[in-house]
Enzyme design. Structure first.
Site, PDB file in Angstrom:
ATOM      1  N   GLY A  13      36.418  26.246  59.466  1.00 50.56           N
ATOM      2  CA  GLY A  13      36.557  27.201  60.563  1.00 50.56           C
ATOM      3  C   GLY A  13      35.322  27.404  61.413  1.00 50.56           C
ATOM      4  O   GLY A  13      35.204  28.417  62.098  1.00 50.56           O
ATOM      5  N   SER A  14      34.391  26.433  61.425  1.00 47.85           N
ATOM      6  CA  SER A  14      33.189  26.647  62.247  1.00 47.85           C
ATOM      7  C   SER A  14      33.521  26.643  63.733  1.00 47.85           C
ATOM      8  O   SER A  14      32.894  27.368  64.519  1.00 47.85           O
ATOM      9  CB  SER A  14      32.114  25.612  61.917  1.00 47.85           C
ATOM     10  OG  SER A  14      32.452  24.338  62.412  1.00 47.85           O
ATOM     11  N   ARG A  62      58.384  18.432  57.197  1.00 47.89           N
ATOM     12  CA  ARG A  62      57.513  18.796  58.310  1.00 47.89           C
ATOM     13  C   ARG A  62      58.262  19.653  59.336  1.00 47.89           C
ATOM     14  O   ARG A  62      57.733  20.642  59.841  1.00 47.89           O
ATOM     15  CB  ARG A  62      56.983  17.510  58.964  1.00 47.89           C
ATOM     16  CG  ARG A  62      55.730  17.701  59.775  1.00 47.89           C
ATOM     17  CD  ARG A  62      55.264  16.381  60.358  1.00 47.89           C
ATOM     18  NE  ARG A  62      54.669  15.467  59.397  1.00 47.89           N
ATOM     19  CZ  ARG A  62      53.376  15.444  59.047  1.00 47.89           C
ATOM     20  NH1 ARG A  62      52.538  16.298  59.579  1.00 47.89           N
ATOM     21  NH2 ARG A  62      52.930  14.571  58.175  1.00 47.89           N
ATOM     22  N   MET A  87      44.813  20.296  60.435  1.00 41.86           N
ATOM     23  CA  MET A  87      44.921  18.933  59.906  1.00 41.86           C
ATOM     24  C   MET A  87      46.344  18.427  59.706  1.00 41.86           C
ATOM     25  O   MET A  87      46.549  17.423  59.023  1.00 41.86           O
ATOM     26  CB  MET A  87      44.134  18.820  58.601  1.00 41.86           C
ATOM     27  CG  MET A  87      42.635  19.102  58.748  1.00 41.86           C
ATOM     28  SD  MET A  87      41.816  18.165  60.057  1.00 41.86           S
ATOM     29  CE  MET A  87      41.815  16.537  59.297  1.00 41.86           C
ATOM     30  N   ILE A  89      49.826  16.970  61.473  1.00 43.67           N
ATOM     31  CA  ILE A  89      50.490  16.473  62.679  1.00 43.67           C
ATOM     32  C   ILE A  89      51.664  17.394  62.999  1.00 43.67           C
ATOM     33  O   ILE A  89      52.411  17.793  62.103  1.00 43.67           O
ATOM     34  CB  ILE A  89      50.959  15.018  62.462  1.00 43.67           C
ATOM     35  CG1 ILE A  89      49.736  14.114  62.299  1.00 43.67           C
ATOM     36  CG2 ILE A  89      51.842  14.560  63.611  1.00 43.67           C
ATOM     37  CD1 ILE A  89      50.069  12.689  61.895  1.00 43.67           C
ATOM     38  N   HIS A 106      38.890  17.155  69.036  1.00 35.62           N
ATOM     39  CA  HIS A 106      38.926  15.955  68.204  1.00 35.62           C
ATOM     40  C   HIS A 106      37.517  15.367  68.124  1.00 35.62           C
ATOM     41  O   HIS A 106      36.844  15.226  69.153  1.00 35.62           O
ATOM     42  CB  HIS A 106      39.894  14.929  68.797  1.00 35.62           C
ATOM     43  CG  HIS A 106      39.975  13.683  67.974  1.00 35.62           C
ATOM     44  ND1 HIS A 106      40.704  13.624  66.802  1.00 35.62           N
ATOM     45  CD2 HIS A 106      39.400  12.479  68.124  1.00 35.62           C
ATOM     46  CE1 HIS A 106      40.570  12.408  66.275  1.00 35.62           C
ATOM     47  NE2 HIS A 106      39.779  11.698  67.055  1.00 35.62           N
ATOM     48  N   ASP A 142      46.676  12.603  69.554  1.00 37.16           N
ATOM     49  CA  ASP A 142      45.315  12.419  70.053  1.00 37.16           C
ATOM     50  C   ASP A 142      45.244  11.687  71.399  1.00 37.16           C
ATOM     51  O   ASP A 142      44.203  11.095  71.725  1.00 37.16           O
ATOM     52  CB  ASP A 142      44.439  11.693  69.009  1.00 37.16           C
ATOM     53  CG  ASP A 142      44.166  12.563  67.783  1.00 37.16           C
ATOM     54  OD1 ASP A 142      44.158  13.793  67.920  1.00 37.16           O
ATOM     55  OD2 ASP A 142      43.961  11.999  66.690  1.00 37.16           O
ATOM     56  N   GLN A 170      28.022  19.858  69.330  1.00 37.28           N
ATOM     57  CA  GLN A 170      28.620  19.735  70.666  1.00 37.28           C
ATOM     58  C   GLN A 170      30.033  20.322  70.698  1.00 37.28           C
ATOM     59  O   GLN A 170      30.445  20.906  71.706  1.00 37.28           O
ATOM     60  CB  GLN A 170      28.631  18.267  71.103  1.00 37.28           C
ATOM     61  CG  GLN A 170      27.243  17.667  71.220  1.00 37.28           C
ATOM     62  CD  GLN A 170      26.349  18.478  72.133  1.00 37.28           C
ATOM     63  OE1 GLN A 170      26.701  18.744  73.278  1.00 37.28           O
ATOM     64  NE2 GLN A 170      25.196  18.884  71.628  1.00 37.28           N
TER      65      GLN A 170
END
Ligand code: NHR
Ligand code: GAR
Length: 210
Positions: A13-14, A62, A87, A89, A106, A142, A170
């Site tokens: 969670g950064s 899913r 994490m 899909i 990403h 992505d 970044q």
């Protein structure tokens, strides 16, 4: 009328912490995790954010999990949903409901290295420049419209961990920036590309470590 944001995360969670610290013109209305033990979820709870844990292993498939997830998110009436180290899909039905208000960060310069283990793969390929990308999420994993990227040098003695740390610094800059632009109504998707209103030369959307 501030922008209501729901954050999805699976781990540390950064990125969420960077977003929460950035003093954005948004209201983080819920933090949701598919992993009840995620450190990021505990951090959010301790600071008084509304948190929701939905354990994906308890669902048949899913689609069933994503239907429950979508229902939970909708109950918070978000203007924007932010994947911050999420994490899993997301199935096409989920994307249909949130497309245009769903962002991801990403850890590569997309379209290079989609998927997982991006830093290992960057080192294996010997690239000299690596980085991170904030993009709108589409069903094409992505490959959604790119909002902002940041580049970092790859050093000869890098390991996946040292490279990941340089990229992560970044990420913590560009994700809050992208969310600010969204909240200000400056992001416009046209023909699968993001136009940043008021920046005709796109000066601000490629950034490099200095
Ligand atoms: N969903 C869609 N439809 N489109 C995208 O672009 C998405 C998405 C869901 C997550 C983040 C993404 C990344 O930034 C993201 C983008 C997880 C996997 C994955 O393979 C791949 C990409 C991303 C996130 N996950 C495994 C799965 O079976 C599980 C891996 C694990 O639990 O450790 O879902 O990289
Ligand atoms: C970040 O590097 C993020 O870009 C990446 O996982 C890390 C999460 O860190 N995301 C993905 O790989 C998505 N598949 P954080 O939990 O400390 O924000």
């Amino acid at each position: 009328m501030s922008c209501r944001v729901v954050v999805l995360l699976s781990g540390r969670g950064s990125n969420f912490q960077a977003i929460a610290a950035a003093k954005l013109p948004v209201e983080i209305v819920a933090v949701v995790s598919n992993r009840p033990q995620a450190a990021g979820l505990a951090w959010a709870r301790e600071r008084g954010f509304a948190t929701v844990a939905l354990d994906h292993t308890e669902y048949a498939d899913r689609a069933a999990f994503d239907a429950r997830l979508a229902h939970e998110i909708e109950s918070h009436r978000p203007d924007l949903v932010v994947l911050a180290g999420y994490m899993r899909i997301l199935s096409p039905a989920f994307i249909d409901r949130f497309e245009g208000r769903l962002l991801n960060i990403h850890p590569s310069l997309l379209p290079m290295f989609p998927g997982l283990k991006t830093h290992e793969r960057a080192l294996a390929e010997g690239v000299k420049v690596h980085g991170c990308t904030v993009h709108f999420v589409t069903a094409d994993l992505d490959h959604g419209p790119i909002v902002i990227q940041a580049a970092v040098p790859v050093r000869a003695d890098d390991t996946p961990d040292t490279l990941a740390a340089r990229v992560l610094a970044q990420e913590h800059r560009i994700y809050p920036q992208a969310i600010r632009w969204f909240a200000e109504g400056r992001l416009e998707i046209r023909h699968g590309r993001v136009n940043l209103k008021g920046d005709p030369t796109s000066q601000s959307v490629l950034t490099t470590e200095r």
